[in-house]
Design a protein around this motif. Structure first.
Motif, short mmCIF file in Angstrom:
data_model
loop_
_atom_site.label_atom_id
_atom_site.label_comp_id
_atom_site.label_asym_id
_atom_site.label_seq_id
_atom_site.Cartn_x
_atom_site.Cartn_y
_atom_site.Cartn_z
N ALA A 1 10.53 -18.78 10.52
CA ALA A 1 11.49 -18.19 9.60
C ALA A 1 10.84 -17.29 8.56
O ALA A 1 11.49 -16.41 8.00
N VAL A 2 9.54 -17.49 8.27
CA VAL A 2 8.90 -16.75 7.19
C VAL A 2 8.74 -15.25 7.44
O VAL A 2 9.02 -14.43 6.56
N PRO A 3 8.31 -14.77 8.65
CA PRO A 3 8.08 -13.34 8.83
C PRO A 3 9.31 -12.48 8.58
O PRO A 3 9.20 -11.37 8.08
N VAL A 4 10.49 -12.98 8.93
CA VAL A 4 11.71 -12.21 8.71
C VAL A 4 11.90 -11.90 7.23
O VAL A 4 12.30 -10.81 6.83
N LEU A 5 11.57 -12.87 6.38
CA LEU A 5 11.78 -12.71 4.96
C LEU A 5 10.76 -11.77 4.32
O LEU A 5 10.97 -11.26 3.23
N ALA A 6 9.64 -11.56 5.00
CA ALA A 6 8.58 -10.75 4.42
C ALA A 6 8.81 -9.25 4.56
O ALA A 6 8.03 -8.45 4.06
N GLN A 7 9.87 -8.83 5.29
CA GLN A 7 10.11 -7.41 5.54
C GLN A 7 10.79 -6.71 4.38
O GLN A 7 11.02 -5.50 4.43
N SER A 8 11.19 -7.42 3.34
CA SER A 8 11.93 -6.83 2.23
C SER A 8 11.46 -7.45 0.93
O SER A 8 10.51 -8.22 0.90
N GLY A 9 12.15 -7.11 -0.16
CA GLY A 9 11.78 -7.65 -1.47
C GLY A 9 12.76 -8.70 -1.93
O GLY A 9 13.62 -9.16 -1.17
N SER A 10 12.65 -9.06 -3.19
CA SER A 10 13.54 -10.09 -3.74
C SER A 10 13.81 -9.80 -5.22
O SER A 10 13.08 -9.04 -5.88
N ILE A 11 14.86 -10.40 -5.71
CA ILE A 11 15.24 -10.33 -7.13
C ILE A 11 15.43 -11.75 -7.63
O ILE A 11 16.07 -12.56 -6.96
N SER A 12 14.89 -12.05 -8.77
CA SER A 12 15.09 -13.36 -9.36
C SER A 12 15.15 -13.21 -10.88
O SER A 12 14.77 -12.17 -11.43
N GLY A 13 15.64 -14.24 -11.54
CA GLY A 13 15.72 -14.17 -12.99
C GLY A 13 16.44 -15.37 -13.56
O GLY A 13 16.67 -16.37 -12.87
N GLN A 14 16.79 -15.25 -14.82
CA GLN A 14 17.46 -16.33 -15.52
C GLN A 14 18.48 -15.76 -16.49
O GLN A 14 18.22 -14.75 -17.15
N VAL A 15 19.64 -16.40 -16.54
CA VAL A 15 20.67 -16.05 -17.51
C VAL A 15 20.61 -17.08 -18.63
O VAL A 15 20.72 -18.28 -18.38
N THR A 16 20.44 -16.60 -19.86
CA THR A 16 20.30 -17.51 -21.00
C THR A 16 21.24 -17.12 -22.13
O THR A 16 21.68 -15.98 -22.24
N ARG A 17 21.51 -18.10 -22.96
CA ARG A 17 22.21 -17.84 -24.21
C ARG A 17 21.23 -17.26 -25.21
O ARG A 17 20.02 -17.19 -24.97
N SER A 18 21.73 -16.89 -26.36
CA SER A 18 20.87 -16.29 -27.38
C SER A 18 19.84 -17.27 -27.92
O SER A 18 18.80 -16.87 -28.44
N ASP A 19 20.11 -18.60 -27.77
CA ASP A 19 19.14 -19.59 -28.24
C ASP A 19 18.11 -19.94 -27.17
O ASP A 19 17.28 -20.84 -27.36
N GLY A 20 18.16 -19.28 -26.02
CA GLY A 20 17.18 -19.48 -24.98
C GLY A 20 17.54 -20.52 -23.94
O GLY A 20 16.82 -20.68 -22.96
N THR A 21 18.64 -21.25 -24.10
CA THR A 21 19.04 -22.25 -23.11
C THR A 21 19.68 -21.57 -21.90
O THR A 21 20.37 -20.56 -22.02
N GLY A 22 19.41 -22.14 -20.73
CA GLY A 22 19.93 -21.56 -19.50
C GLY A 22 21.43 -21.73 -19.38
O GLY A 22 22.03 -22.67 -19.93
N LEU A 23 22.06 -20.83 -18.63
CA LEU A 23 23.51 -20.84 -18.45
C LEU A 23 23.82 -20.94 -16.96
O LEU A 23 23.55 -20.02 -16.18
N THR B 1 18.85 -20.16 -13.61
CA THR B 1 18.03 -19.35 -12.71
C THR B 1 18.82 -18.92 -11.47
O THR B 1 19.79 -19.57 -11.08
N TYR B 2 18.38 -17.83 -10.86
CA TYR B 2 19.00 -17.33 -9.64
C TYR B 2 17.96 -16.54 -8.86
O TYR B 2 16.90 -16.17 -9.40
N SER B 3 18.26 -16.25 -7.60
CA SER B 3 17.35 -15.42 -6.80
C SER B 3 18.11 -14.83 -5.62
O SER B 3 19.08 -15.41 -5.12
#
Length: 807
Positions: A17-39, A60-62
């Motif tokens: 399953a791994v080689p298929v995923l290596a042909q492109s990129g990815s996006i990841s990150g985190q959505v937080t409130r102004s106090d830094g806690t995750g949402l 978090t998401y990806s």
């Protein structure tokens, strides 16, 4: 050899399953409130690709396998929106996109679940009745070491307890000893005891603090999960080493001379690898007491038999009544740059001492070892895993017969699951397949089978799919189905359908229909276990047999519980209507009504010959004397047996392996048709940032259309709970009251009435410093002595304190 095949097959699946995923990129990150806690619960969308995902509870998401290019990303939660533009993605790279928002949203708006659809979605949008135990609640209650207690106040939940760790967890009626109508999963792995299909709660290979969340899905779940997701699914997820770095040492002690130590340490290992090591040991007494005749007068000493209606047991408990439990595990997670996560895990749990109420009476597990291994590759659209469970139990004493019941089991299972969006993200297709094998052997050191006539092997396969489609912004439809096949039962198809109507983003109404099935376990198929000491009253007749040159086995006639290999699966057809909603950002309310039709019940152990059914197990016919006996001897033997046994003479039969005489006292059959219905109400009210009130109520009703004697739902008509929680910066506390109506109970050899009972529980933790915490956990504060399973043990107060050090 089996372990080698397991490793090779799992590795091949993952590496493919791994080689298929290596042909492109990815996006990841985190959505937080102004106090830094995750949402959590935020819908994140790559606009031009119409690719959507939901943030985790930490925000978090990806996105995996994103083609190289430039994108705009939108973030949505209810009526709240935000946008990030010009996000560049390169092949083989990962782009971090964090988003800070100042949205005013309630806590329950951010809760997500996975188990209802096998994909992440907001709780209010799930097409099933779901209850969630949060990480905060788990941490506060963890000192008890009793996982079912974390769910005992959920609407519709029916946990009943005997010993400290002997729980039967059910929902929506027809509980039993060794209940298996609720499928239990830990990170996708089914930790049940294969021979019985039930859970050994004492042998979970982790401390409860390792859990990130627990979800209870109520109602038929076979369309996605297959066999035994009959009344629901408990899905547990443990913490990733990356999200729970650092160390913890916790020491717990209290009533029943309980002493427990738990240690965990996790952290970064380099190269995007993270690891976790955990271990623990417990020693403590139980509520279980011997029920024996100490004075030779046919009765137990005061306090030995705890309540009227219970008979004596011929043998006492092994040892001094102390439980010893230990566990250990190692987990490694590899985070690839383009999104996927590889998990390798192995561990064990061992127990010495706990007693369990079974259909043949109480059984004490004096020695059991349960090693396991798990491998998993997870990405945004794929999940591939395999696991190995083993159980080695050389010493298990039946307290009703004194027999030692040896049991060695092994289970290997693989599964692949995928999901994809279609129709501009209006639709979601989820599908997968699994294959597994189980081996069961009950031979003792001398090679003699102690629970079956011979070893058993099963292989099983399942294929499932689900389609979700948003007809509009307010209406979503769900159709699912699964086909299961096994070498032990005929193939079964389980359909499911649901409509979810969103009144607004935080309130929804749903209508469900689903079918599910429960398979006979190996005990019900193949059991050969003593339920009483052998009958020796006819030993004098053996001489007649020997004079004819044959052996009849009359010197000691086994009195057995026998499995029935002709059993079919138990089936349920259910529909329900439910509401879930957030009211004024303060209250989360769920109301669910269900109506079930259950048929082809697999009965508990019942007399093998019934007045209306005759012989219920066609594999064991009327007893036939050995060939070679002269007519006179045959007539004398049969006449003496019939006169001495009376009606029990009809229970005599022959062994299918060697033809020897048996008294098949009890067995199983398929029979019965029942309609049952119920109402489940749950309320969480967030009074302010510190105080929270919760309540639940369940009503249950049933009508038996067709039955044999002894078929009962083993569930109260009314039960409920109330709880109050306080959370501050350095301490929190909870007090909870729950009650259940009295009701009759019938399961196996135990049948009687359970009086109504109630419990008041208390838990609290206090942080002395950032690294040192103390806590208290008290079950049954008022010491209301009661029993919840007829044939189980009297429950008393159990108070524990703990101190935890974080490093």
């Amino acid at each position: 050899m089996r372990n080698l095949r397991f490793g090779i097959a799992a590795l091949a699946l993952l590496l493919g399953a791994v080689p298929v995923l290596a042909q492109s990129g990815s996006i990841s990150g985190q959505v937080t409130r102004s106090d830094g806690t995750g949402l959590g619960g935020v819908a994140v969308t790559i606009e031009s690709l119409s690719d959507v995902t939901i943030t985790s509870k930490s925000g978090t998401y990806s996105f995996d396998a994103v083609p190289a290019g430039e994108y705009n990303i939108s973030f949505t939660l209810g009526t709240n929106n935000a946008r990030s533009e010009g996000v560049a993605v390169t092949a083989g790279g990962n782009t971090e996109v964090d988003q800070t928002v100042d949205w005013d949203v309630a806590f329950v708006e951010t809760i997500t679940v996975y188990s209802a659809s096998r994909r992440t979605e907001r709780l209010v949008e799930a097409p099933a009745a779901v209850s969630v135990v949060t990480e905060e609640t788990i941490t506060r209650e963890a000192s008890s070491g009793q996982l079912p207690r974390l769910l005992d106040s959920s609407p519709g939940a029916e946990p009943v307890q005997s010993g400290v760790y002997d729980y039967n967890f059910n929902a929506r009626g027809f509980n039993s000893s060794l209940n298996r109508r609720i499928l239990v999963l830990v990170d996708g792995r089914d930790p049940s005891s294969p021979f019985l299909g039930a859970q050994e709660w004492a042998t979970l290979p982790f401390a409860l603090e390792e859990l990130e969340s627990i979800e209870l899905v109520r109602g038929p779940g076979s369309a996605l999960y297959g066999a035994d997701a009959f009344n629901g699914v408990i899905n547990m997820v443990t913490k990733s080493p990356r999200d729970a770095q650092g160390g913890l040492f916790k020491l717990t002690g209290g009533d029943l001379d309980t002493v427990r130590g738990d240690l965990r340490f996790g952290g970064a290992l380099g190269g995007s690898w993270y690891g976790r090591l955990s271990a623990g040991y417990l020693e403590g007494e139980d509520f279980t007491r011997s029920r024996i005749d100490r004075n030779g007068n046919g009765v137990a000493d005061p306090g030995e038999v705890e309540y009227a209606g219970l008979g004596l047991e011929p043998v006492p408990l092994l040892g001094d009544g102390t439980n010893e439990i230990s566990y250990g595990s190692v987990r490694l997670d590899k985070f690839f740059d383009n999104g996927p996560v590889l998990t390798l895990e192995g561990g064990f749990a061992s127990a010495d001492g706990p007693a369990t109420v079974t259909g043949i009476g109480r059984v004490q597990v004096a020695e059991v070892d349960r090693p396991y291994a798990r491998i998993n590759l997870n990405s945004e659209h794929w999940n591939v895993y395999g696991y190995l469970n083993q159980r080695d139990a050389p010493v298990q004493r039946s307290l009703s017969s004194g027999s030692n019941l040896v049991l060695d089991t092994e289970k290997v299972q693989f599964e692949i699951q995928g999901n994809t969006l279609f129709a501009d993200s209006k639709g979601v297709l989820i599908g997968g397949a699994n294959y597994g094998e189980e081996d069961i052997d009950s031979a003792n050191a001398a090679g003699i089978q102690t629970l079956m006539f011979q070893p058993v092997k099963e292989d099983f396969t399942g294929v499932f799919a689900q389609i979700e489609y948003n007809f509009s912004e307010k209406l979503k439809g769900v159709i699912a189905g699964r086909w299961d096949d096994s070498s032990l039962y005929e193939s079964v198809f389980s359909p499911r359908a649901a409509l979810v109507y969103a009144i607004d983003p935080n309130n929804s109404i749903r209508v469900n229909y689903g079918e599910a099935f429960q398979t006979p376990n190996y005990s019900e198929f193949f059991l050969r276990a003593a339920v009483a000491p052998p009958i020796t009253a006819f030993a004098g007749l053996e001489g007649l047999c020997l004079l004819n040159g044959v052996s009849c086995g009359l010197d000691a006639i086994p009195t057995l519980a026998l499995g029935n290999p002709n059993l079919g699966v138990e089936e349920v057809k259910a529909w329900e209507i439910g509401y879930s909603g957030i009211i004024n950002g303060k209250a989360f309310l769920t109301i669910d009504y269900y109506n079930n039709e259950i048929e082809n019940f697999i009965t508990d152990l019942i007399p093998a010959v019934q007045p209306t059914l005759g012989r219920i197990n066609p594999s064991f016919g009327a007893y036939q004397l050995p060939a070679g006996l002269d007519p006179v001897s045959s007539a004398i033997i049969l006449g003496t047996l019939q006169g001495g046994l009376g009606p029990s003479f009809a229970l005599l039969t022959n062994s299918p392996t060697d033809g020897s005489i048996l008294l098949g006292a009890v067995s199983y059959t398929n029979f019965g048709q029942v309609e049952n219905q119920g109402l489940e109400i749950g309320l969480n009210y967030y009074i302010d940032d510190q105080w929270q009130f919760d309540a639940s109520y369940s009503w249950f009703d049933f009508e038996i259309k067709e039955t044999v004697d002894g078929l009962l739902p083993n569930a109260p008509e009314n039960k409920g709970s109330f709880g109050l929680t306080f959370n501050a910066s350095n301490w929190n506390a909870n007090v909870r009251y729950r009650w259940a109506d009295g009701h009759p109970w019938s399961a196996g050899v135990f049948s009687g009435d359970i009086p109504s009972y109630d419990n008041l529980d208390l838990s609290a933790t206090y942080a002395l410093t950032d690294r040192i915490e103390i806590g208290l956990n008290v079950a049954n504060v008022l010491d209301d002595e009661h029993f919840e399973i007829f044939g189980g043990d009297i429950l008393e107060r159990r108070a524990l304190g703990h101190v935890a050090f974080r490093f």
